[in-house]
Design a protein around this motif. Structure first.
Motif, PDB file in Angstrom:
ATOM      1  N   SER A  35      41.691  45.897  36.012  1.00  0.00           N
ATOM      2  CA  SER A  35      40.370  45.284  36.141  1.00  0.00           C
ATOM      3  C   SER A  35      39.603  45.342  34.831  1.00  0.00           C
ATOM      4  CB  SER A  35      39.581  45.996  37.248  1.00  0.00           C
ATOM      5  OG  SER A  35      38.246  45.534  37.297  1.00  0.00           O
ATOM      6  N   GLU A  36      39.633  46.498  34.170  1.00  0.00           N
ATOM      7  CA  GLU A  36      38.851  46.718  32.945  1.00  0.00           C
ATOM      8  C   GLU A  36      39.280  45.792  31.817  1.00  0.00           C
ATOM      9  OE1 GLU A  36      36.022  48.332  30.426  1.00  0.00           O
ATOM     10  OE2 GLU A  36      36.267  48.604  32.584  1.00  0.00           O
ATOM     11  N   PHE A  37      40.577  45.566  31.680  1.00  0.00           N
ATOM     12  CA  PHE A  37      41.069  44.808  30.532  1.00  0.00           C
ATOM     13  C   PHE A  37      41.500  43.382  30.890  1.00  0.00           C
ATOM     14  CE2 PHE A  37      41.466  49.240  29.305  1.00  0.00           C
ATOM     15  CZ  PHE A  37      40.845  49.216  28.063  1.00  0.00           C
ATOM     16  N   GLY A  38      41.062  42.903  32.063  1.00  0.00           N
ATOM     17  CA  GLY A  38      41.176  41.487  32.382  1.00  0.00           C
ATOM     18  C   GLY A  38      42.506  41.022  32.927  1.00  0.00           C
ATOM     19  N   PHE A  39      43.413  41.952  33.236  1.00  0.00           N
ATOM     20  CA  PHE A  39      44.715  41.526  33.747  1.00  0.00           C
ATOM     21  C   PHE A  39      44.572  40.878  35.123  1.00  0.00           C
ATOM     22  CE2 PHE A  39      48.914  42.458  35.763  1.00  0.00           C
ATOM     23  CZ  PHE A  39      49.680  41.675  34.918  1.00  0.00           C
ATOM     24  N   ILE A  40      43.650  41.381  35.933  1.00  0.00           N
ATOM     25  CA  ILE A  40      43.415  40.792  37.260  1.00  0.00           C
ATOM     26  C   ILE A  40      42.935  39.355  37.116  1.00  0.00           C
ATOM     27  CG2 ILE A  40      41.879  40.873  39.261  1.00  0.00           C
ATOM     28  CD1 ILE A  40      42.101  43.898  39.209  1.00  0.00           C
ATOM     29  N   ALA A  41      41.996  39.116  36.196  1.00  0.00           N
ATOM     30  CA  ALA A  41      41.493  37.757  35.981  1.00  0.00           C
ATOM     31  C   ALA A  41      42.610  36.833  35.487  1.00  0.00           C
ATOM     32  CB  ALA A  41      40.346  37.791  34.969  1.00  0.00           C
ATOM     33  N   LEU A  42      43.481  37.350  34.638  1.00  0.00           N
ATOM     34  CA  LEU A  42      44.588  36.551  34.113  1.00  0.00           C
ATOM     35  C   LEU A  42      45.575  36.182  35.220  1.00  0.00           C
ATOM     36  CD1 LEU A  42      46.025  35.365  31.626  1.00  0.00           C
ATOM     37  CD2 LEU A  42      47.159  37.585  31.336  1.00  0.00           C
ATOM     38  N   ILE A  43      45.938  37.165  36.040  1.00  0.00           N
ATOM     39  CA  ILE A  43      46.857  36.909  37.152  1.00  0.00           C
ATOM     40  C   ILE A  43      46.247  35.922  38.133  1.00  0.00           C
ATOM     41  CG2 ILE A  43      47.943  37.971  39.184  1.00  0.00           C
ATOM     42  CD1 ILE A  43      49.449  38.476  36.619  1.00  0.00           C
ATOM     43  N   ASP A  44      44.947  36.059  38.374  1.00  0.00           N
ATOM     44  CA  ASP A  44      44.260  35.131  39.273  1.00  0.00           C
ATOM     45  C   ASP A  44      44.372  33.699  38.760  1.00  0.00           C
ATOM     46  OD1 ASP A  44      42.431  34.445  41.482  1.00  0.00           O
ATOM     47  OD2 ASP A  44      41.008  34.025  39.860  1.00  0.00           O
ATOM     48  N   LEU A  45      44.194  33.535  37.456  1.00  0.00           N
ATOM     49  CA  LEU A  45      44.279  32.206  36.859  1.00  0.00           C
ATOM     50  C   LEU A  45      45.697  31.643  36.960  1.00  0.00           C
ATOM     51  CD1 LEU A  45      42.988  29.929  35.114  1.00  0.00           C
ATOM     52  CD2 LEU A  45      43.695  31.252  33.105  1.00  0.00           C
ATOM     53  N   ILE A  46      46.702  32.480  36.695  1.00  0.00           N
ATOM     54  CA  ILE A  46      48.086  32.012  36.647  1.00  0.00           C
ATOM     55  C   ILE A  46      48.644  31.715  38.030  1.00  0.00           C
ATOM     56  CG2 ILE A  46      50.450  32.675  36.033  1.00  0.00           C
ATOM     57  CD1 ILE A  46      49.260  34.313  33.727  1.00  0.00           C
ATOM     58  N   LEU A  47      48.370  32.608  39.001  1.00  0.00           N
ATOM     59  CA  LEU A  47      49.026  32.520  40.311  1.00  0.00           C
ATOM     60  C   LEU A  47      48.167  31.901  41.410  1.00  0.00           C
ATOM     61  CD1 LEU A  47      50.935  35.936  40.460  1.00  0.00           C
ATOM     62  CD2 LEU A  47      51.787  33.689  39.786  1.00  0.00           C
ATOM     63  N   SER A  48      46.959  31.473  41.058  1.00  0.00           N
ATOM     64  CA  SER A  48      46.078  30.916  42.093  1.00  0.00           C
ATOM     65  C   SER A  48      46.689  29.670  42.733  1.00  0.00           C
ATOM     66  CB  SER A  48      44.708  30.586  41.496  1.00  0.00           C
ATOM     67  OG  SER A  48      44.834  29.659  40.440  1.00  0.00           O
TER      68      SER A  48
END
Length: 380
Positions: A70-83
């Protein structure tokens, strides 16, 4: 919340007494009341030491990992890729795929550590968040189940275990989608999960901690670990309370057919029910032996106990590769959900929808087993 009141004595008192003692007295007569009480206490202790503390340790690790993601944006990146994959399949943000990975590598409650991360929750609508319980549980202990059953000395066991994974995916989709039909009615379909700490967050931004990269890493690691510790502690009452009873009506007498009060004993009521339903279950799953029915019934309470039954079937040459595919899918998709669903729904803040979650997941597990059987007939 307004307090509710009932009369001190009404019909509920008598119904409870009949149901409570009507449940435990027959079991006590079979096991012996002293043995039954000892088994309940020993099972509770064993669950606390060998299950709950294990889950707590896993929760601390996954909590730390979730906080760092969460802190380093991996969740946001995965959300973008796998949405674009998660949305049509599960009607969930792409970040929910991390919950699948967490649970596949460990156990059902691992998804809760993600569900308590603000940068994760803010991606969800209110009706979507409770269905994470069904999503995570569908893949609980997936790696352990797949490797354990895939290594059994059965022809095509490895392929069968992988086919079982496909069945679990299908079951998970149905479980999540059915659950969302209930949550949509309860929460509506438009309201997002609101987080006080980030309610004024600018669009396409995420909240981070203060300090240097190293300081943020350490703080996220510790904060996530604390969150996981609290999560692990919060599910202990549900796991012990529910799983102890499930084990009591799933397990069998001791090694010599005698009851001794040991932790792993019980009266096999659920397997007996499964045997009576074999005329339905055998055609759906393609089982060749009545003994196979006990595995999915046992998986309701404990995937580990169910895998033990599978090993026994393999030893006695009562197992086919088709059975193995079905067992893999059901052990993954159900993975003892009757023992954890109540605690998980409470921990995620949606305990009022527990019955709906259990109903949805029951259907999902059945579909997982049926799908694995169909996939096996097509692919093998």
């Amino acid at each position: 919340m307004d307090k509710k009141y009932k009369k001190s004595i009404d019909l509920e008192n008598f119904i409870f007494v009949i149901l409570f003692f009507g449940f435990f007295i027959p079991i006590g007569k079979v096991m012996g009341f002293a043995n039954m009480l000892q088994t309940l206490m020993n099972s509770s202790y064993d669950l606390l030491i060998n299950t709950c503390l294990y889950i707590m340790a896993i929760s601390v690790l996954t909590g730390s990992l979730a906080a760092i993601f969460s802190e380093f944006g991996f969740i946001a990146l995965i959300d973008l890729i796998l949405s674009k994959i998660m949305k049509p399949l599960y009607n969930l943000p792409g970040a929910a795929s991390l919950g699948i990975l967490n649970c596949y590598l460990s156990d059902n409650p691992s998804i809760l550590t993600l569900a308590h991360e603000d940068n994760f929750k803010v991606l969800f609508k209110k009706y979507q968040l409770p269905s994470l319980t069904n999503l995570g549980t569908s893949f609980g202990m997936g790696l352990i189940v797949t490797t354990t059953l895939g290594a059994l000395p059965i022809e095509n066991s490895g392929k069968a275990a992988l086919i079982g994974n496909l069945g679990a995916v299908v079951g998970s989709i149905f479980s999540v989608r059915i659950m969302q039909t209930f949550t949509k009615k309860f929460y509506g379909t438009s309201e997002m999960v609101m987080i006080d700490s980030i309610k004024d967050l600018p669009k396409n931004c995420r909240i981070i901690r203060n300090g240097s990269i190293g300081e943020r890493f350490i703080e996220a690691l510790l904060d996530g670990g604390k969150s996981g510790l609290n999560m692990g502690a919060s599910i202990i009452p549900g796991v012990i309370g529910i799983c102890t009873v499930i084990m009591l009506i799933t397990n069998t007498p001791g090694p010599k057919g005698l009851y001794t009060g040991a932790y792993n004993e019980g009266v096999p009521i659920l397997p007996w029910i499964g045997d009576k339903l074999s005329f339905i279950l055998k055609p759906l799953f393609g089982f060749t032996n009545n003994e196979s029915i006990a595995v999915p019934i046992t998986a309701l309470g404990s995937a580990g106990a169910a895998m033990g039954l599978v090993r026994n079937l393999a030893t006695n040459n009562l197992l086919t590769a088709n059975d193995l595919a079905v067992f893999t899918s059901i052990c993954m998709c159900w993975s003892g959900y009757l023992s954890t669903h109540v605690a998980m729904m409470d921990a995620i803040g949606a305990k009022e929808l527990t019955a709906q979650a259990i109903f949805s997941h029951t259907i999902g597990g059945l579909i997982a087993g049926i799908s694995a059987h169909i996939f096996f007939m097509i692919l093998i």
